[in-house]
Design an enzyme around this catalytic site. Structure first.
Site, PDB file in Angstrom:
ATOM      1  N   ALA A 171      42.927  85.387  18.061  1.00 55.51           N
ATOM      2  CA  ALA A 171      43.407  84.042  17.700  1.00 55.51           C
ATOM      3  C   ALA A 171      44.760  84.200  17.007  1.00 55.51           C
ATOM      4  CB  ALA A 171      42.408  83.351  16.783  1.00 55.51           C
TER       5      ALA A 171
ATOM      6  N   ASP B 252      46.006  88.429  14.190  1.00 54.87           N
ATOM      7  CA  ASP B 252      44.745  87.922  14.722  1.00 54.87           C
ATOM      8  C   ASP B 252      44.079  87.134  13.593  1.00 54.87           C
ATOM      9  OD1 ASP B 252      42.211  87.430  15.695  1.00 54.87           O
ATOM     10  OD2 ASP B 252      41.945  89.422  16.571  1.00 54.87           O
ATOM     11  N   HIS B 253      44.126  85.804  13.709  1.00 50.12           N
ATOM     12  CA  HIS B 253      43.677  84.937  12.628  1.00 50.12           C
ATOM     13  C   HIS B 253      42.165  85.050  12.382  1.00 50.12           C
ATOM     14  CE1 HIS B 253      44.377  82.073   9.620  1.00 50.12           C
ATOM     15  NE2 HIS B 253      45.036  81.145  10.284  1.00 50.12           N
ATOM     16  N   ARG B 254      41.423  85.637  13.308  1.00 50.10           N
ATOM     17  CA  ARG B 254      39.993  85.849  13.090  1.00 50.10           C
ATOM     18  C   ARG B 254      39.759  86.841  11.956  1.00 50.10           C
ATOM     19  NH1 ARG B 254      37.798  88.091  18.510  1.00 50.10           N
ATOM     20  NH2 ARG B 254      39.554  89.480  18.075  1.00 50.10           N
TER      21      ARG B 254
ATOM     22  N   ILE C 213      42.759  88.179   9.890  1.00 49.44           N
ATOM     23  CA  ILE C 213      43.803  88.092   8.874  1.00 49.44           C
ATOM     24  C   ILE C 213      44.057  86.631   8.512  1.00 49.44           C
ATOM     25  CG2 ILE C 213      46.179  88.698   8.285  1.00 49.44           C
ATOM     26  CD1 ILE C 213      44.274  91.086   8.743  1.00 49.44           C
TER      27      ILE C 213
END
Length: 450
Positions: free
Chosen positions: A243, A419-421, A423
């Site tokens: 993401a 990767d927003h999942r 971080i």
């Protein structure tokens, strides 16, 4: 004459398939042992595989451009002696008798100059222990069929700890069941200290079939293959799995430019060209030490964060074949000049098509730069299964505010994708600001080097 089937070997580093680039033999040819037979491209490198034994080529199991899995029959030989034989592990997960020690294995020559991992017989657990493998681990990159991996997840079994009984060290369903019944407790504390990156990362969900492009009278169609096919697949996997979010900020590197100009002569004395990249690598490593969650891989199969304790930094390199990412190993242990030498070596090898298997794969953070073509900024795609990537853009002379004055400074934009999942936004921003601070005050970078 007996038939001998030679199958695509396990080339190691999590490689599960290869693309046939070119055949160097044809049916009817008589070949000697180790004679070059076929060029195979994986997502790591291109290797040339030699004949495992002497014989006459009876049939080829694939054509140039075909994508074949490990265990697929590549070549059928007519050989002296009785009885059919096979030259590499089959792709099926059915248990098989262990391979004999004197059974010939493939050889790799040409692009890759050393023996490739996994091309011979599997190392026995006792041998791994003697070589310093972590206690309790039989293989950091276990071979197992998808159904076996699924069973292991259902039973809470860590495949790395299961003694394999299948051909060439493959873990079978029976091995998993036997391990689970033995009462061995599943381990959830994370990967082995020397674990290689995401050997068991789940493939991305397949995309729905796209509508075909209607042909016209004025067009040329070119197959997507080779390195371009790898890029095609890997970029899609990253965008549809991680993401993405991107953070962009300015970096006043006037002081860094002055430092580079002062130290350029030291590099010239060693025959090196000192770019800004070694300093950027040092800043990234220092920031990763302060924010260890960024020095990480994501294992989607087990839903685990794989925190790396070493600093192997991927450097994206543009080549005629497409984008490659050779890796600077142990970047934290190298001086600025040593980094310059290693980056120069990797860049030249990538452009000349001489990059070694050991120079590819295994990074946990990647830096990409468009140099003078950097434009304002771009949104780089995370080198999955990593969780972050740094994009470096063109340095330009711009007005900057220092104190109460406006002066001309050397400014470049840095864009970092995460990767927003894994971080969060504030973590990514803090990491970016740490890098920017070190590059804007390179003296701080130098005194903090370990």
């Amino acid at each position: 004459m007996a038939k001998f089937e030679f199958k695509l070997p396990d080339i190691g580093e999590g490689v599960t398939e290869g693309e046939i680039v070119a055949w160097l033999v044809k049916p009817g040819d008589k070949v000697a042992q180790d004679q070059e037979m076929v060029e195979v491209m994986t997502d790591k490198a291109t290797v040339t595989i030699g004949a495992p034994r002497a014989g006459i080529i009876s049939a080829l199991g694939a054509s140039a451009g075909d994508l074949v899995p490990v265990g697929h029959v590549l070549v059928v030989f007519d050989t002296e002696g009785g009885g059919a034989a096979t030259g590499a592990p089959a792709a099926a997960a059915t248990p098989a008798a262990p391979a004999k020690k004197n059974e010939p294995a493939a050889t790799a020559v040409g692009d890759i100059k050393e023996t490739l991992p996994g091309m011979g017989l599997a190392t026995r657990p006792s041998e791994k222990a003697a070589a310093g493998a972590p206690s309790g681990y039989h293989d950091d990159k276990p071979l197992a069929a998808p159904a076996t991996r699924k069973l292991a997840r259902e039973l809470g079994v860590d495949l790395k700890r299961v003694p394999p009984s299948g051909e060439a060290g493959r873990v079978t369903r029976e091995d998993v069941e036997r391990f689970a019944k033995s009462g061995a407790a599943p381990v959830s504390a994370g990967p082995a200290p020397s674990a290689s990156p995401a050997a068991a990362v789940a493939p991305a969900r397949p995309l729905p079939p796209a509508a075909p492009v209607a042909p016209t009278a004025t067009e040329t169609r070119v197959p997507i293959k080779g390195v371009r096919r790898r890029i095609y697949e890997n970029m899609a996997r990253s965008k549809h799995t991680a993401a993405h979010f991107t953070y962009v900020d300015e970096c006043d590197v006037t002081a860094l430019r002055e430092l580079r100009e002062r130290t350029q002569r030291f590099a010239a004395e060693e025959g090196l060209k000192l770019s800004f990249l070694p300093f950027i690598v040092k800043a990234v490593v220092a920031a990763l030490k302060k924010h260890p969650a960024l020095n990480c891989l994501v294992d989607d199969a087990s839903q685990e964060m794989v925190l790396r304790h070493g600093y192997d930094i991927g450097i994206a390199a543009a080549t005629e074949a497409g984008l490659m990412v050779p890796v600077v190993r142990d970047a934290d242990r190298l001086s600025v000049l040593e980094l310059a030498r290693e980056i120069q070596r990797l860049g030249e090898a990538a452009k000349d098509g001489r990059v070694q298997m050991g120079d590819l794969g295994g990074s946990s953070f990647t830096i990409t730069s468009l140099g003078k073509l950097g434009g304002l900024f771009a949104t780089p795609i995370v080198n999955y299964p990593e969780v972050a990537i740094l994009g470096v853009h063109e340095m330009k002379r711009k007005p900057v505010v220092r104190g109460d004055e406006i002066v001309i400074g050397e400014v470049m934009l840095l864009s970092l994708s995460f990767d927003h999942r894994i971080i969060d936004g504030h973590v990514g921003a803090a990491f970016a600001q740490e890098i920017i601070g070190l590059l804007e005050e390179p003296d701080r970078l130098l005194v903090s080097m370990s």
